[in-house]
Design an enzyme around this catalytic site. Structure first.
Site, PDB file in Angstrom:
ATOM      1  N   ASP A 135       0.874  -1.169   0.000  1.00  0.00           N
ATOM      2  CA  ASP A 135       0.000   0.000   0.000  1.00  0.00           C
ATOM      3  C   ASP A 135       0.919   1.229   0.000  1.00  0.00           C
ATOM      4  O   ASP A 135       2.144   1.136   0.177  1.00  0.00           O
ATOM      5  CB  ASP A 135      -0.963  -0.015   1.196  1.00  0.00           C
ATOM      6  CG  ASP A 135      -2.205   0.834   0.894  1.00  0.00           C
ATOM      7  OD1 ASP A 135      -2.128   1.724   0.018  1.00  0.00           O
ATOM      8  OD2 ASP A 135      -3.250   0.624   1.537  1.00  0.00           O
TER       9      ASP A 135
HETATM   10  C1  NOJ Z   1      -4.127   3.784   0.112  1.00  0.00           C
HETATM   11  C2  NOJ Z   1      -5.258   2.829   0.175  1.00  0.00           C
HETATM   12  O1  NOJ Z   1      -5.246   2.127   1.398  1.00  0.00           O
HETATM   13  C3  NOJ Z   1      -5.275   1.822  -0.967  1.00  0.00           C
HETATM   14  O2  NOJ Z   1      -6.450   1.063  -0.890  1.00  0.00           O
HETATM   15  C4  NOJ Z   1      -5.138   2.538  -2.270  1.00  0.00           C
HETATM   16  O3  NOJ Z   1      -5.253   1.614  -3.327  1.00  0.00           O
HETATM   17  C5  NOJ Z   1      -3.811   3.266  -2.284  1.00  0.00           C
HETATM   18  N1  NOJ Z   1      -3.799   4.253  -1.213  1.00  0.00           N
HETATM   19  C6  NOJ Z   1      -3.525   3.933  -3.618  1.00  0.00           C
HETATM   20  O4  NOJ Z   1      -4.304   5.040  -3.792  1.00  0.00           O
END
Ligand code: NOJ
Length: 754
Positions: A296
């Site tokens: 993430d």
């Molecule tokens: C943080 C989020 O937790 C995740 O689900 C997302 O895909 C990413 N950022 C990218 O934006």
């Protein structure tokens, strides 16, 4: 009963399936293996040409600045892309922007390896569908698949190859903002829905220009954040991990999902992004996952904040060893991986494996044949907001709307009556598409509920008053709202949350309607005690609607229904679509009951008859145990009567299939769809079993006056679970079983497995 079966037999029975002991110390290179894909030879020859830096480059992802989805750090995207130091980008979209950047990767780097463009296409790209929790409420797998196909078509035309969806985190805490992005609380439903999303996004052929990679996220446990607080600690035992949180992820692997994303949380003391047990042992080794794992956003760096790595360099090593293939935005692989390999701290085979996995997806997408095939201006013009996409979104909005309550047939509305339309969300176009609405338009394109109602009702029959804002204490608009209510035949109030109150980084410590909205409905009730009040709510989580349940005659839960939401909701309000949605998540009576879900364990001192006064039972002294609205609940404008079930046998062996059926009669005045649900309860287990478990559902159409028979076939596979030794299997004994239209019932039938 399992208690009297000899342990040896139990062990043998549990050896059925793929479970085996996973508590051994994981090794760094577990799960490294070739994919056996037709592209292996091409990947081999390409990798033979690649330097260590170029291989590391494939494991790096940076963000463009067209959208912000995490902490902003300045980076030199174009420079890094030119150096061949980047494998993927997020937050870059449109045919032009992706083509321009791709051109640099393809024309200006030594090997010309194309970039992957990833983006959060969560419930639509331009044409926005209801939020995921709403889509789950439709229990309509074909519709979910269709919606994600549409999202893939729109996104791919804008150069996107890869979506960071579906989120298959089981979500049982309405305080947690990301519950809106989930399929709710149930393992079986979430698993089926996860599969439907993957099939929708990826289609049947990834080499087509309108299919995109899906991501199963967030591995694993994110939904169990303590106290519903975003990014918070997760501690869970093996029973919960293996029987509740892992199965939806396994379902996406079985459906062929191409990528996984790490979770931000720690799991039992080890942050997910550095967790070998879950990535190497479970995902890559046991489940034989051949795709790649991306962190993430910033999550490698966060291993330091977690207190798991002493610095970013160590974090880089730990993530790589854990089985994480690509680093989203931590700038960690880019900065430290080469050094770590040269110092002998990271095995080069780990990098080879990561690079190979990432290249494989690029081959599968056909990017080596034509790196620009997704960045197509002509297609962009043709597919975005296609009329049939908007129409599909309208149908999804209708299918997602749950009729929670409908006393005295307050709904559907009647076209001859005057309606007072009251509330801050009546004319709203900004919130209606929900939080994670990709490139959805929060102004012109979205259809407000007011506009939807105008399709059915002349303007002269609509009296509008906003009443109050979503937030704040200003009640100066109450008088106008009261006047509107007094002049109309019926009152329809559109209340709820704003879109920023759910989604990522939006946990709430209260799950009541915000601001003065509950006071507004109280004031209207007082002013027009004999008029029907219909409450339509828009929100991203289960709310505590205990007061509203008393004040309103009917309640329609519409979540955030999307771009065509106003039309879809109006279709339900006026009966053009007979509501069929069922809750994918429990609505508590009060925040104090959280976590509350239908398939809880019973406890050693179960409470009887939902009685708060039963002393020394597992309950509260100040509230009943039951929820306000149960999982699986959802009314219709007609009535469905369920007969007792018929079982093909009351005793089955391990190789038998149990056939179970019920007849259902539509006794009301409307044709309709009913979601028929199959539940079981394993009465005694070597690990205690939930009081109810959903094991099947069918959405069936029943004409008014018609009786149909709905049949389910149950095999031993459906009864299996992970025992204390993490063996996946089934124990003989008694199982209760029922076919119902809600999870709120008492079992009357049972069968034995011998
Ligand atoms: C943080 C989020 O937790 C995740 O689900 C997302 O895909 C990413 N950022 C990218 O934006």
């Amino acid at each position: 009963m399992s208690r009297i079966i000899k342990p040896t037999i139990i062990t043998m029975l549990f050896l059925v399936g793929f479970g085996c002991n996973t508590t051994k110390t994981p090794s760094h290179n577990k799960g490294i293996s070739k994919s056996n894909s037709p592209f292996d030879a091409k990947i081999d020859s390409l990798m033979n040409l690649m330097t260590l830096q170029e291989k590391i480059g494939q494991t790096v992802m940076y963000s463009g600045d067209l959208t912000v989805t995490g902490p902003v750090v300045s980076n030199n995207n174009q420079k890094y892309v030119k150096e061949g130091a980047v494998g993927a980008m997020l937050n870059v979209f449109s045919a032009k922007a992706t083509r321009d950047l791709q051109k640099i990767a393809v024309e200006d780097t030594r090997l010309g390896i194309p970039l992957l463009f990833g983006y959060d296409v969560i419930h639509g790209f331009k044409t926005i569908f209801p939020i995921n929790l709403g889509l789950a409420a439709s229990w309509d797998l074909e519709d979910i698949k269709k919606g994600s196909r549409i999202a893939a078509q729109e996104a791919s035309a804008e150069g996107i190859h890869w979506t960071f969806a579906p989120m298959v985190d089981i979500s049982r805490d309405p305080r947690w903002g990301r519950i809106s992005e989930s399929a709710g609380e149930d393992v079986y439903l979430a698993s089926k829905i996860g599969k439907a999303y993957v099939e929708g996004f990826q289609g049947d052929d990834l080499s087509k220009h309108n299919t995109i990679l899906a991501t199963a996220k967030h591995f694993v446990g994110y939904g169990a954040a303590q106290a519903g607080r975003e990014y918070h600690t997760v501690n869970m035992g093996q029973d919960e991990l293996w029987n509740v949180y892992l199965p939806p992820f396994k379902a996406t692997v079985d459906a062929g999902v191409e990528t996984f994303m790490t979770a931000f949380n720690e799991l039992n003391g080890v942050p997910a992004t550095g967790n070998k047990y879950i990535f190497r042992n479970i995902l890559k080794d046991k489940w034989n996952f051949k795709g790649f794992v991306v962190t993430d956003y910033f999550a490698t760096n966060e291993l330091v904040m977690h207190g798991y790595a002493k610095d970013r360099k160590e974090a880089t090593k730990l993530a790589m060893e854990a089985g994480v293939d690509q680093d989203m935005m931590s700038n960690a692989n880019h900065e430290y991986l080469e050094e770590l390999v040269n110092e002998g701290q990271v095995d080069i085979e780990l990098i080879n494996d990561a690079c190979r996995r990432i290249l494989l997806t690029k081959y599968k997408l056909g990017l080596f044949d034509d790196p620009y095939r997704y960045s197509d201006k002509q297609r962009e013009k043709e597919v975005i907001y296609k009329p049939e996409f908007l129409e599909a979104a309208r149908q999804s909005a209708a299918m997602a709307s749950v009729l929670l309550k409908n006393d005295d047939t307050s709904l559907p509305l009647n076209k001859t009556q005057t309606i007072a339309l009251i509330g801050p969300l009546v004319k709203d176009k900004e919130n209606i598409i929900g939080n994670w609405a990709a490139e959805g338009d929060r102004k012109g394109k979205a259809i407000s509920i007011h506009q939807g109602i105008q399709e059915y009702l002349e303007d002269s029959k609509i009296v509008f008053a906003k009443g109050c804002d979503i937030e704040g204490n200003d009640e100066s608009g109450f008088n106008a709202a009261i006047q509107a209510a007094k002049t109309a035949d019926k009152v329809v109030m559109i209340l709820g949350e704003n879109y920023k109150m759910s989604g990522e980084a939006a946990s709430r410590s209260s799950i009541k309607l915000p601001g003065s909205q509950t006071n507004l409905i109280k004031a209207i009730r007082k002013a027009v005690p004999n008029k029907k009040i219909v409450l339509v709510i828009m929100n991203g989580r289960p709310l505590d609607l205990s007061e509203e349940d008393i004040l309103a005659d009917a309640i329609l839960e519409t979540w955030f229904p999307g771009t065509s939401g106003g039309y879809g909701v109006a279709d339900v309000l006026f009966g053009a679509y007979n509501p069929s949605a069922k809750l994918p998540v429990t609505f508590p009576r009060t925040i104090g009951q959280i976590p509350i879900y239908y398939n809880m364990k019973r406890a050693g001192r179960p409470n009887h008859n939902d009685n708060p006064n039963e002393r020394y039972s597992s309950n509260y002294i100040d509230v009943r145990n039951s929820p306000l609205y149960a999982f699986g609940h959802g009314l219709s404008y007609t009535n469905y009567e369920y007969s007792d079930i018929t079982l093909s046998s009351t005793t089955i062996s391990f190789s038998d299939t149990l056939s179970v059926s019920a007849t259902i009669t539509n006794t009301g005045d409307y044709d309709g769809y009913e979601v028929v649900q199959l539940y079981i309860h394993d009465k005694v287990g070597s690990l205690t079993r939930p009081v109810k478990e959903l094991k099947g559902f069918k959405k069936v159409f029943i004409k008014k006056g018609e009786t149909i028979t709905v049949n389910f076939d149950l095999t031993v596979e459906d009864l299996k679970y992970y025992n204390a030794d993490l063996k996946f299997g089934v124990e003989p004994g008694e199982f209760q079983i029922a076919i119902k239209g809600t999870s709120d019932f008492d079992f009357k039938h049972s069968f034995k497995l011998e």
